[in-house]
Design a protein around this motif. Structure first.
Motif, PDB file in Angstrom:
ATOM      1  N   TRP A   1      -8.146   2.733   0.808  1.00  0.00           N
ATOM      2  CA  TRP A   1      -8.124   1.371   1.368  1.00  0.00           C
ATOM      3  C   TRP A   1      -8.922   1.317   2.669  1.00  0.00           C
TER       4      TRP A   1
ATOM      5  N   CYS B   1     -10.429  -4.137  -2.043  1.00  0.00           N
ATOM      6  CA  CYS B   1      -9.362  -3.533  -2.853  1.00  0.00           C
ATOM      7  C   CYS B   1      -9.869  -3.184  -4.252  1.00  0.00           C
TER       8      CYS B   1
ATOM      9  N   ILE C   1      -7.477  -0.724  -6.098  1.00  0.00           N
ATOM     10  CA  ILE C   1      -6.134  -1.228  -5.781  1.00  0.00           C
ATOM     11  C   ILE C   1      -6.056  -2.670  -6.256  1.00  0.00           C
TER      12      ILE C   1
ATOM     13  N   LEU D   1       0.848  -1.195   0.000  1.00  0.00           N
ATOM     14  CA  LEU D   1       0.000   0.000   0.000  1.00  0.00           C
ATOM     15  C   LEU D   1       0.883   1.244   0.000  1.00  0.00           C
TER      16      LEU D   1
END
Length: 282
Positions: free
Chosen positions: A85, A195, A200, A77
């Motif tokens: 997140w 995510c 992400i 991250l």
């Protein structure tokens, strides 16, 4: 699994490795390491040794070549991703999974160490958490304010014992009413879903542990402190033999790390706020 022990010869294991190496090399490498250790143990037991050849059949160069080497993982991250997140993880419908994932990031612990945390391992008086460490057996880390807040919001469940029919307290902090053991299983799917919602890609549960270490670089926290919190073995002589850090000293650094991560994520948290009392529910 269906083969008897005497059938686990070198050609059989090599054929398995060639086949599995094409489809799922990472899982196969782990299975191979476990099998190698198991067969070594068998060779030391009189009642099993006679079923095996003198040399461990799993120790084969061809197996090693077929399974290949594991690639270095780099999923982590970034500082600018903390906000999205945390936002996605905190919106998960299951508060137990949400708290488990947040604690994994904020402690840098191994996912399994967090998931199998017991209520008896949380010392609210001295604000310490005892983790079952695969390296040292157990290790003590600080129970930082936000982590204590997360744990305080979790319900302490009970369940009925099959043998006695009695109601007993579930010992697991991250419990699950649908699990056979009462403990939360690995939350890979919910984390992947969170995510994906946050945009992400490729961040694994172990990537959260890697993220903790990487994010501490922004604060220039002593490497030995981070290693002690995460449960890494000391790599220098001074760390092994001459540095002893009490829990309170770790707390100074760990609370600073936690505060910084929450600030970067845009989370307004007052550590002095009164913690929600733990509840015991069925």
């Amino acid at each position: 699994m269906p083969l008897p022990l005497k059938s686990l010869d070198q050609p059989t294991i090599e054929a398995w490795a060639v086949n599995e190496g094409k489809r799922r090399a990472s899982s196969a490498r782990l299975a191979w390491r476990l099998l190698t250790v198991f067969l070594t143990w068998c060779s030391e037991q009189p009642k099993y040794a006679q079923l095996l050849p003198l040399k461990n059949p799993a120790k084969s160069k061809r197996v090693k070549e077929a399974l290949g080497k594991s690639a270095t993982k780099s999923d982590v991250l970034q500082r600018e991703q903390l906000g999205v997140w945390f936002s996605a993880v905190r919106q998960l419908q299951n508060p137990v999974i949400s708290a488990c994932l947040q604690m994994t990031l904020l402690t840098g612990a191994r996912p399994g160490e967090v998931r199998t945390l017991r209520w008896e391992d949380v010392n609210t008086k001295w604000k310490g958490i005892s983790l079952r460490d695969k390296v040292e057996g157990t290790r003590e880390i600080p129970a930082t304010p936000y982590i204590m807040h997360l744990l305080a919001t979790l319900l302490r469940r009970t369940f009925t014992e099959e043998k006695t029919g009695k109601q007993v307290a579930n010992p697991w902090v991250f419990s699950s009413p649908t699990s056979a053991t009462g403990c939360l299983s690995e939350p890979n799917t919910p984390h992947t879903r969170a995510c994906r919602a946050a945009g992400i890609n490729g961040l694994t549960l172990n990537g959260l542990r890697r993220s903790f270490k990487s994010l501490t670089e922004w604060l220039e926290v002593p490497v030995g402190v981070v290693a002690q919190i995460q449960g890494h073995k000391p790599s220098a002589t001074a760390e092994k033999h001459y540095t002893v850090r009490p829990l309170e000293l770790l707390r100074v650094h760990h609370e600073r790390i936690e505060t910084w991560i929450l600030e970067q994520a845009g989370i307004a948290f007052d550590p002095k706020a009164e913690l929600i009392k733990l509840q015991l529910v069925s």
